[in-house]
Design an enzyme around this catalytic site. Structure first.
Site, PDB file in Angstrom:
ATOM      1  N   GLU C  58      -4.490 -70.565 -23.464  1.00  0.00           N
ATOM      2  CA  GLU C  58      -4.886 -71.492 -22.393  1.00  0.00           C
ATOM      3  C   GLU C  58      -3.674 -72.190 -21.780  1.00  0.00           C
ATOM      4  OE1 GLU C  58      -7.772 -71.419 -21.237  1.00  0.00           O
ATOM      5  OE2 GLU C  58      -8.843 -70.414 -22.851  1.00  0.00           O
ATOM      6  N   ASN C  62      -2.197 -71.510 -17.971  1.00  0.00           N
ATOM      7  CA  ASN C  62      -2.084 -72.600 -16.998  1.00  0.00           C
ATOM      8  C   ASN C  62      -0.711 -72.651 -16.343  1.00  0.00           C
ATOM      9  OD1 ASN C  62      -4.696 -73.468 -17.237  1.00  0.00           O
ATOM     10  ND2 ASN C  62      -4.258 -75.288 -18.458  1.00  0.00           N
ATOM     11  N   ARG C 116     -12.053 -70.280 -11.462  1.00  0.00           N
ATOM     12  CA  ARG C 116     -11.859 -70.639 -12.863  1.00  0.00           C
ATOM     13  C   ARG C 116     -12.865 -71.690 -13.310  1.00  0.00           C
ATOM     14  NH1 ARG C 116      -7.838 -68.477 -15.318  1.00  0.00           N
ATOM     15  NH2 ARG C 116      -7.687 -70.182 -16.809  1.00  0.00           N
TER      16      ARG C 116
HETATM   17  N1  LIG Z   1       0.675 -76.387 -16.214  1.00  0.00           N
HETATM   18  C1  LIG Z   1      -0.021 -76.837 -15.148  1.00  0.00           C
HETATM   19  N2  LIG Z   1       0.618 -77.072 -13.978  1.00  0.00           N
HETATM   20  C2  LIG Z   1      -0.051 -77.535 -12.900  1.00  0.00           C
HETATM   21  N3  LIG Z   1      -1.379 -77.803 -12.906  1.00  0.00           N
HETATM   22  C3  LIG Z   1      -2.070 -77.588 -14.039  1.00  0.00           C
HETATM   23  C4  LIG Z   1      -1.438 -77.099 -15.213  1.00  0.00           C
HETATM   24  N4  LIG Z   1      -2.372 -76.996 -16.184  1.00  0.00           N
HETATM   25  C5  LIG Z   1      -3.533 -77.407 -15.646  1.00  0.00           C
HETATM   26  N5  LIG Z   1      -3.366 -77.784 -14.347  1.00  0.00           N
HETATM   27  C6  LIG Z   1      -4.404 -78.326 -13.446  1.00  0.00           C
HETATM   28  O1  LIG Z   1      -5.469 -78.815 -14.252  1.00  0.00           O
HETATM   29  C7  LIG Z   1      -6.689 -78.179 -13.905  1.00  0.00           C
HETATM   30  C8  LIG Z   1      -7.575 -78.026 -15.149  1.00  0.00           C
HETATM   31  O2  LIG Z   1      -6.965 -77.125 -16.073  1.00  0.00           O
HETATM   32  P1  LIG Z   1      -7.854 -76.356 -17.132  1.00  0.00           P
HETATM   33  O3  LIG Z   1      -8.710 -77.334 -17.856  1.00  0.00           O
HETATM   34  O4  LIG Z   1      -6.922 -75.563 -17.981  1.00  0.00           O
HETATM   35  O5  LIG Z   1      -8.803 -75.423 -16.282  1.00  0.00           O
HETATM   36  P2  LIG Z   1      -8.544 -74.105 -15.404  1.00  0.00           P
HETATM   37  O6  LIG Z   1      -7.285 -73.438 -15.877  1.00  0.00           O
HETATM   38  O7  LIG Z   1      -9.760 -73.279 -15.624  1.00  0.00           O
HETATM   39  O8  LIG Z   1      -8.411 -74.550 -13.988  1.00  0.00           O
HETATM   40  C9  LIG Z   1      -6.278 -76.877 -13.291  1.00  0.00           C
HETATM   41  O9  LIG Z   1      -7.284 -76.352 -12.437  1.00  0.00           O
HETATM   42  C10 LIG Z   1      -5.006 -77.254 -12.552  1.00  0.00           C
HETATM   43  O10 LIG Z   1      -5.317 -77.844 -11.309  1.00  0.00           O
END
Ligand SMILES: Nc1ncnc2c1ncn2[C@@H]1O[C@H](COP(=O)(O)OP(=O)(O)O)[C@@H](O)[C@H]1O
Ligand SMILES: Nc1ncnc2c1ncn2[C@@H]1O[C@H](COP(=O)(O)OP(=O)(O)O)[C@@H](O)[C@H]1O
Lengths: 158, 110, 158, 110
Positions: C58, C62, C116
Site C-alpha cells: 500500500e 501510493n 481507487r
Molecule cells: N505518497 C503520497 N503522496 C501523495 N499523495 C498521497 C500519498 N499517499 C496517499 N496520498 C493521498 O491520499 C489519498 C488516500 O490514500 P489511500 O488511503 O492510500 O487511498 P488510495 O491509494 O486508494 O487513493 C490518495 O488518494 C492520495 O490523494
C-alpha cells in the site's frame, strides 16, 4: 532515471536498487533473497537466480568475515542494476579492513582464514561474466560484478 | 536452519535442513568436531536432502570434515543432495572425493 | 550500531535495512518481498508477514500512483528496523508531490483517484500499531509505521 | 501474473494467477470493462484460486467491477479465494456484497 549512481550510463538502466544493512550473519540470507527477487524481473531461469544468490552470498559473507572480522557494526552496501540489454551489474561494498594483497586474495584456494576454502572469489568469477575489485587497506573493498543474461553461452557447471 | 545429529555405532549422521551458509557453518563445524572427538567416531554421513542452498561457507564445513575423517582412515558420504546444492557440490569437485548417494538407505545397503 | 538513522534510540536497534529504488510498478512486489524476508527474522507467524507485505504494498503503491503520478523516475526509500523488543519500525518515503490535505487523505474511502478505493491508509492503520505521516506539498511524503510482535492482542481480521 | 478471460453465454469468467497488485490492476480493469461492454455481458466471475496476494489496487478492480455489473442488474461471484487473499476480502467487507464460492463448479450447480 534519477539515481544516486554517479558516472554510469544512466540512460540504459531500467531498474536499480540500493541497499544498506549491518554486517550481521542473518543478513547474508536476507541479501541473497532480495537480490534474487530483484533479478527475477529479468525472467531468467531459476538456475540463473540460484547462481546470483550464491554470488551475493559469497560477497556479503566476505564483508562480514574478512572486512569486519565478524563484528556486527559494519555497514554493507549493495547496488544492483538492470540494463536494457538484460545485464545485471552488482556492487557489494564494505568500509572494513581492505585487502592488502589483491593478487594473492584472488588466487583460487587462497584464504587468510584456516577454516575457509578460498572459494569465494572463484565462485564470483565463475558465475559472473566480469569481476572488478577495488580495495584500500583500512578503508574498505568494493566488488563489482556483471553478468549478461542474453546470448550467454557459458557452461557455468562445466 | 536445523541440524540433527545421530550416532549409529562408529558413524555420525548429520541431517541438515534449510540454507547452509555462514550463519550456521561455524557452529556446525564445532559441533561435528566435538562429537567426532568425544565419541571416537570414524565415519561421517552428511544428509543434505533438505538443504535448499549452500555456499562456500557450507562447502568449507564439508570439505574440512572430509580431511579430518580421512586423516583417521574414516569414510565419509554425502546423501540426498538435490539442485541447486548438487550442482554446487559438483562444481566444487567434492564429488570426486566424497561418494554421493540419494538416500541413507543406499549406504546401509552397500 | 553505526547507522545513518539519526535521532533514533540506536542502542535498541538489532538490525536494519535501508533501500532505495525507482518508482516502477514492478518494484511494489520486489519491496514487499524484501521487507517480508527482513521481518521473517523475527520468527513471527506467516500471517504477520502477509500483513506486513500488504502494508508495504500500500505504502509503495501510493508513492508511485499519487506522489509520482505514475512516472517511473521518482526515488522511493524504505527503512526497516527491528528492535530488541521485537518491534518493527518501517519508513516509506518519497520526494513526490506531497499531500495537501492530510486530514482528508486519511479519511476511510477517500481517494483523489476515481478508480481507487481509498483503502490504502486504512490498511496501513489496521495492520500496524502506529502510523505517523509527514508530508510537504511539492517536497514529498514520509509514512512511519510501527508494530510490535510481542504481547499483541489485536484482532487484525475482526 | 497471468489473467485468463473466458466468456460463457452472458457471463465473463476472469481467472487470475499470481499477485494481484497495481502492476496488473489497471490493465485488468480496462480489459474487463472492454469485454463487458463489447459483448454485452451481464455476469462476472472472478476466479482467485491461484492468487497468492491481493492489496487495495486488486480489491479496487473487484469492487469497481461489482458496481458496474450491479448497475446493469448483473450478478457477480468470487471463486476459490484462499488465505491470505480470503482474509483481505473479508477484512474489506466485500464478502457481504459478493457471494464467495470455493469453485466455479459450485456456481454452475446453483
Ligand atoms: N505518497 C503520497 N503522496 C501523495 N499523495 C498521497 C500519498 N499517499 C496517499 N496520498 C493521498 O491520499 C489519498 C488516500 O490514500 P489511500 O488511503 O492510500 O487511498 P488510495 O491509494 O486508494 O487513493 C490518495 O488518494 C492520495 O490523494
Ligand atoms: N571484503 C573483503 N575485505 C577484506 N578482505 C577480503 C574481502 N574479501 C576477500 N578478502 C580476502 O580475500 C581472501 C580470499 O577470499 P575468498 O576467495 O572469498 O575466500 P574465503 O572467503 O574462503 O577466504 C580472503 O581470505 C580474505 O583474506
Amino acid at each position: 532515471m534519477e539515481t544516486s549512481l554517479k558516472g554510469w550510463e544512466i540512460m540504459s538502466i531500467v531498474n536499480y536498487v540500493h541497499f544498506e544493512f549491518p554486517s550481521l550473519p542473518e543478513n547474508v540470507s536476507f541479501a541473497r533473497s532480495c537480490v534474487g527477487a530483484f533479478v527475477s524481473q529479468l525472467n531468467c531461469t531459476l538456475d540463473d537466480i540460484e547462481e546470483i544468490k550464491l554470488v551475493v552470498s559469497e560477497a556479503v559473507s566476505n564483508c562480514i568475515i574478512h572486512a569486519y572480522e565478524n563484528r556486527s557494526d559494519g555497514k554493507i552496501e549493495i547496488i544492483a542494476s538492470l540494463r536494457d540489454d538484460r545485464s545485471l551489474e552488482l556492487t557489494v561494498k564494505d568500509y572494513g579492513k581492505g585487502i592488502e594483497n589483491l593478487e594473492q586474495a584472488l588466487q583460487p584456494s587462497y584464504s587468510s582464514d584456516p577454516n575457509r576454502m578460498g572459494l569465494g572469489f572463484t565462485f564470483m568469477k565463475s558465475f559472473m561474466d566480469e569481476m572488478d575489485i577495488s580495495s584500500q587497506p583500512q578503508e574498505g573493498t568494493s566488488v563489482l560484478l556483471k553478468r549478461n543474461f542474453l546470448n550467454r553461452d557459458r557452461q557455468a557447471y562445466a | 536452519m536445523d541440524v540433527e545429529y545421530k550416532t549409529v555405532r562408529n558413524t555420525l549422521v548429520v541431517r541438515v535442513k534449510g540454507e547452509l551458509d555462514m550463519l550456521i557453518a561455524d557452529k556446525m563445524r564445532q559441533e561435528i568436531d566435538r562429537r567426532l572427538e568425544e565419541n571416537s567416531i570414524k565415519n561421517l554421513i552428511f544428509n543434505l536432502e533438505k538443504v535448499t542452498f549452500i555456499d562456500s561457507s557450507g562447502l568449507g564445513v564439508i570439505i574440512g570434515r572430509y580431511k579430518k575423517v580421512s586423516a583417521v582412515s574414516g569414510r565419509m558420504f554425502i546423501v540426498g543432495a538435490k539442485n541447486p546444492v548438487e550442482k554446487i557440490l559438483h562444481f566444487s569437485g567434492i564429488n570426486r572425493l566424497v561418494p554421493m548417494y540419494s538416500s541413507e538407505q543406499d549406504i546401509i545397503n552397500l
